[in-house]
Design a protein around this motif. Structure first.
Motif, PDB file in Angstrom:
ATOM      1  N   SER A 129      -0.022 -13.714   7.165  1.00 21.03           N
ATOM      2  CA  SER A 129      -0.052 -12.253   7.202  1.00 21.03           C
ATOM      3  C   SER A 129       0.518 -11.765   5.876  1.00 21.03           C
ATOM      4  O   SER A 129       1.722 -11.860   5.637  1.00 21.03           O
ATOM      5  N   ILE A 130      -0.354 -11.272   5.002  1.00 21.38           N
ATOM      6  CA  ILE A 130       0.035 -10.965   3.627  1.00 21.38           C
ATOM      7  C   ILE A 130       0.174  -9.460   3.433  1.00 21.38           C
ATOM      8  O   ILE A 130      -0.753  -8.695   3.714  1.00 21.38           O
ATOM      9  N   GLY A 131       1.338  -9.049   2.958  1.00 22.85           N
ATOM     10  CA  GLY A 131       1.629  -7.622   2.767  1.00 22.85           C
ATOM     11  C   GLY A 131       1.045  -7.083   1.473  1.00 22.85           C
ATOM     12  O   GLY A 131       1.763  -6.890   0.496  1.00 22.85           O
ATOM     13  N   ILE A 132      -0.233  -6.823   1.478  1.00 23.61           N
ATOM     14  CA  ILE A 132      -0.906  -6.291   0.281  1.00 23.61           C
ATOM     15  C   ILE A 132      -0.535  -4.827   0.066  1.00 23.61           C
ATOM     16  O   ILE A 132      -0.141  -4.413  -1.015  1.00 23.61           O
ATOM     17  N   GLN A 133      -0.697  -4.014   1.096  1.00 28.90           N
ATOM     18  CA  GLN A 133      -0.421  -2.562   1.125  1.00 28.90           C
ATOM     19  C   GLN A 133      -1.415  -1.754   0.294  1.00 28.90           C
ATOM     20  O   GLN A 133      -1.938  -0.743   0.746  1.00 28.90           O
ATOM     21  N   SER A 134      -1.672  -2.154  -0.943  1.00 27.80           N
ATOM     22  CA  SER A 134      -2.671  -1.484  -1.784  1.00 27.80           C
ATOM     23  C   SER A 134      -3.075  -2.409  -2.915  1.00 27.80           C
ATOM     24  O   SER A 134      -2.296  -3.287  -3.309  1.00 27.80           O
ATOM     25  N   PHE A 135      -4.283  -2.218  -3.433  1.00 28.32           N
ATOM     26  CA  PHE A 135      -4.748  -2.984  -4.586  1.00 28.32           C
ATOM     27  C   PHE A 135      -4.591  -2.200  -5.888  1.00 28.32           C
ATOM     28  O   PHE A 135      -5.205  -2.544  -6.898  1.00 28.32           O
ATOM     29  N   PHE A 136      -3.766  -1.147  -5.867  1.00 29.07           N
ATOM     30  CA  PHE A 136      -3.558  -0.317  -7.045  1.00 29.07           C
ATOM     31  C   PHE A 136      -2.089  -0.336  -7.442  1.00 29.07           C
ATOM     32  O   PHE A 136      -1.202  -0.095  -6.612  1.00 29.07           O
ATOM     33  N   ASP A 137      -1.840  -0.581  -8.725  1.00 28.92           N
ATOM     34  CA  ASP A 137      -0.467  -0.702  -9.213  1.00 28.92           C
ATOM     35  C   ASP A 137       0.351   0.570  -9.036  1.00 28.92           C
ATOM     36  O   ASP A 137       1.550   0.502  -8.744  1.00 28.92           O
ATOM     37  N   ASP A 138      -0.277   1.739  -9.201  1.00 28.39           N
ATOM     38  CA  ASP A 138       0.502   2.975  -9.067  1.00 28.39           C
ATOM     39  C   ASP A 138       0.971   3.179  -7.630  1.00 28.39           C
ATOM     40  O   ASP A 138       2.089   3.658  -7.389  1.00 28.39           O
ATOM     41  N   ASP A 139       0.143   2.783  -6.656  1.00 30.96           N
ATOM     42  CA  ASP A 139       0.574   2.861  -5.252  1.00 30.96           C
ATOM     43  C   ASP A 139       1.734   1.903  -4.990  1.00 30.96           C
ATOM     44  O   ASP A 139       2.719   2.252  -4.328  1.00 30.96           O
ATOM     45  N   LEU A 140       1.606   0.688  -5.495  1.00 32.80           N
ATOM     46  CA  LEU A 140       2.637  -0.328  -5.273  1.00 32.80           C
ATOM     47  C   LEU A 140       3.956   0.086  -5.903  1.00 32.80           C
ATOM     48  O   LEU A 140       5.027  -0.123  -5.333  1.00 32.80           O
ATOM     49  N   LYS A 141       3.875   0.699  -7.078  1.00 33.22           N
ATOM     50  CA  LYS A 141       5.083   1.191  -7.731  1.00 33.22           C
ATOM     51  C   LYS A 141       5.718   2.315  -6.925  1.00 33.22           C
ATOM     52  O   LYS A 141       6.946   2.366  -6.764  1.00 33.22           O
ATOM     53  N   ALA A 142       4.901   3.207  -6.388  1.00 31.14           N
ATOM     54  CA  ALA A 142       5.426   4.311  -5.586  1.00 31.14           C
ATOM     55  C   ALA A 142       6.113   3.813  -4.323  1.00 31.14           C
ATOM     56  O   ALA A 142       7.072   4.423  -3.838  1.00 31.14           O
ATOM     57  N   MET A 143       5.635   2.695  -3.773  1.00 32.01           N
ATOM     58  CA  MET A 143       6.245   2.110  -2.568  1.00 32.01           C
ATOM     59  C   MET A 143       7.442   1.214  -2.904  1.00 32.01           C
ATOM     60  O   MET A 143       8.144   0.765  -2.010  1.00 32.01           O
ATOM     61  N   ASN A 144       7.614   0.902  -4.189  1.00 31.65           N
ATOM     62  CA  ASN A 144       8.635  -0.042  -4.660  1.00 31.65           C
ATOM     63  C   ASN A 144       8.361  -1.458  -4.170  1.00 31.65           C
ATOM     64  O   ASN A 144       9.268  -2.210  -3.816  1.00 31.65           O
ATOM     65  N   ARG A 145       7.074  -1.827  -4.180  1.00 32.27           N
ATOM     66  CA  ARG A 145       6.700  -3.191  -3.842  1.00 32.27           C
ATOM     67  C   ARG A 145       6.985  -4.111  -5.018  1.00 32.27           C
ATOM     68  O   ARG A 145       6.926  -3.699  -6.176  1.00 32.27           O
ATOM     69  N   ALA A 146       7.292  -5.375  -4.738  1.00 35.66           N
ATOM     70  CA  ALA A 146       7.661  -6.316  -5.794  1.00 35.66           C
ATOM     71  C   ALA A 146       6.445  -6.925  -6.480  1.00 35.66           C
ATOM     72  O   ALA A 146       6.562  -7.487  -7.570  1.00 35.66           O
TER      73      ALA A 146
END
Length: 398
Positions: A129-146
């Motif tokens: 179960s892989i926590g992708i959340q989004s394939f866009f860097d700006d979304d990942l940055k907004a979520m504070n994903r690593a």
């Protein structure tokens, strides 16, 4: 049949939307893993007559552990419990952990990440179960994903070469994610030919960083209409790809539903191990203390650091309605009457009529025309985004 949930309370960093229990410090990792193995031993009598058919490593971030650390916990399970011949063993993972040594153009990094997948398979993990959340860097940055979008794509490419049963998490309803961007996320997910998607609307939990940012005007408020639009596109597009929308937030191809989570929705018993983990069996629910230090100290002293709640008949009825309406199987009136009595079934049928009349719920009759046919209360496409409110309206209050 039952399942075991293992809560790994460690993360590299805090996602802005998350309110789960975790620590970004790994200082007590060894002590905690030993305590969790001991909790499995201490609680074996609770499930001595149960066969464990699913094991789920959740968190937190279980992929922060190396294979030997995960093996410590699976060994404790097999030593103390009866496990089915082919259990579903799921590991929640972040892309940056699975491909943590990979950089574009570095073959050695690719070899290292492949070793991670092989090690997971070797200890019995058969579902990622892989926590992708989004394939866009700006979304990942907004979520504070690593992880980065590059990590996500490389991870899925490699994961699919090692595992057939892969599910990903995607988040929708972000204020700065328009419909075009959301559809691009879905395009990418479908392109990897994964067999399961768990997707959740971005929500604001109290005391999270996201809550603070919105209150301070540093992040735009959430838009329910946008989230609904994203959700409807998710349903429509996933069904065209052969997915079944079997639970409010879960979409799977046939034979790829989460067996572990489905057992929750079917009311099967499960054992939760680790800080903050919940357990359920029959008329009783319990949850462990959400503090790593307190948890370790209690377990070392042969004490279970948990709170126990005895569920009344009404509690169980209300939960059955809530869970049932979230699934494609709905709520069986015959089962409600059998489990809780005629008064509860009559209450449900009577109070659901207004939602049926407004097109939010429907009453289907499998085997119509057959004497004694069951009636199944289900959510309609129009009402699916309103499940929680309708279910609470159908509750019985003590």
């Amino acid at each position: 049949m039952s399942g075991i949930y293992i809560h790994i309370p460690f993360c590299k960093q805090a996602c802005h939307y998350c309110d789960f229990h975790f620590s970004t410090s790994l200082k007590k990792k060894k002590e905690l893993l030993s305590a969790m193995a001991k909790e499995l031993q201490l609680r074996k009598n609770e499930f001595e007559n149960q066969t464990i058919e699913t094991i789920y490593f959740g968190g937190g971030t279980p992929s922060l552990l190396v294979a030997e650390e995960l093996q410590l916990l699976t060994d404790a399970i097999y030593k103390n419990y009866t496990v089915s011949a082919y259990p579903e063993i799921t590991l929640e993972a972040n892309p940056d952990d699975l491909v943590r040594s990979h950089h574009p153009g570095q073959a050695s990094g690719l070899m290292q990440s492949s070793t991670v997948f092989r090690d997971l398979k070797a200890i019995g993990v058969n579902r990622l179960s892989i926590g992708i959340q989004s394939f866009f860097d700006d979304d990942l940055k907004a979520m504070n994903r690593a992880h980065s979008a590059h990590h996500a794509k490389i991870c899925l490419e490699e994961a699919r070469s090692f595992f057939d049963n892969v599910t990903i998490d995607l988040i929708y309803g972000m204020p700065e994610m328009d419909l075009k961007k959301w559809n691009a996320n879905l395009d990418m997910a479908f392109a990897f030919e994964i067999n399961h998607i768990s997707s959740y609307a971005l929500t604001v939990e109290p005391k999270t960083a996201l809550d603070h940012f919105i209150k301070q005007g540093k992040y735009p408020p959430l838009d329910d209409h946008l989230a609904l639009e994203h959700f409807r596109h998710l349903i429509e597009r996933s069904e065209k790809q052969g997915f079944l929308h079997y639970e409010l937030s879960n979409f799977g191809r046939p034979n790829y539903f989460s067996k572990h989570n489905t057992s929750y929705w079917q009311g099967k018993p499960y054992l939760g191990i680790g800080p903050s983990a919940h357990s359920f069996k029959g008329n009783q629910r319990s949850w462990n203390v959400s503090n790593n230090t307190q948890y370790i100290k209690a377990i070392q002293g042969d004490t279970l650091p948990r709170t126990v709640e005895n569920l009344s008949l009404t509690d169980r009825y209300n939960e059955s309605v809530m869970i049932g309406l979230r699934t494609m199987w709905g709520v069986s009136l015959k089962k409600i009457e059998r489990d809780f009595g005629a008064d509860y079934a009559e209450h449900l049928e009577r109070d659901s009529q207004k939602f049926i009349d407004s097109g939010l719920l429907q009453m289907s009759v499998p085997g119509s025309g057959v004497k004694g046919s069951d009636r199944i209360l289900k959510t309609t496409p129009k009402g699916i985004f309103l499940i929680d409110g309708m279910a609470s309206d159908l509750f019985v209050l003590d």
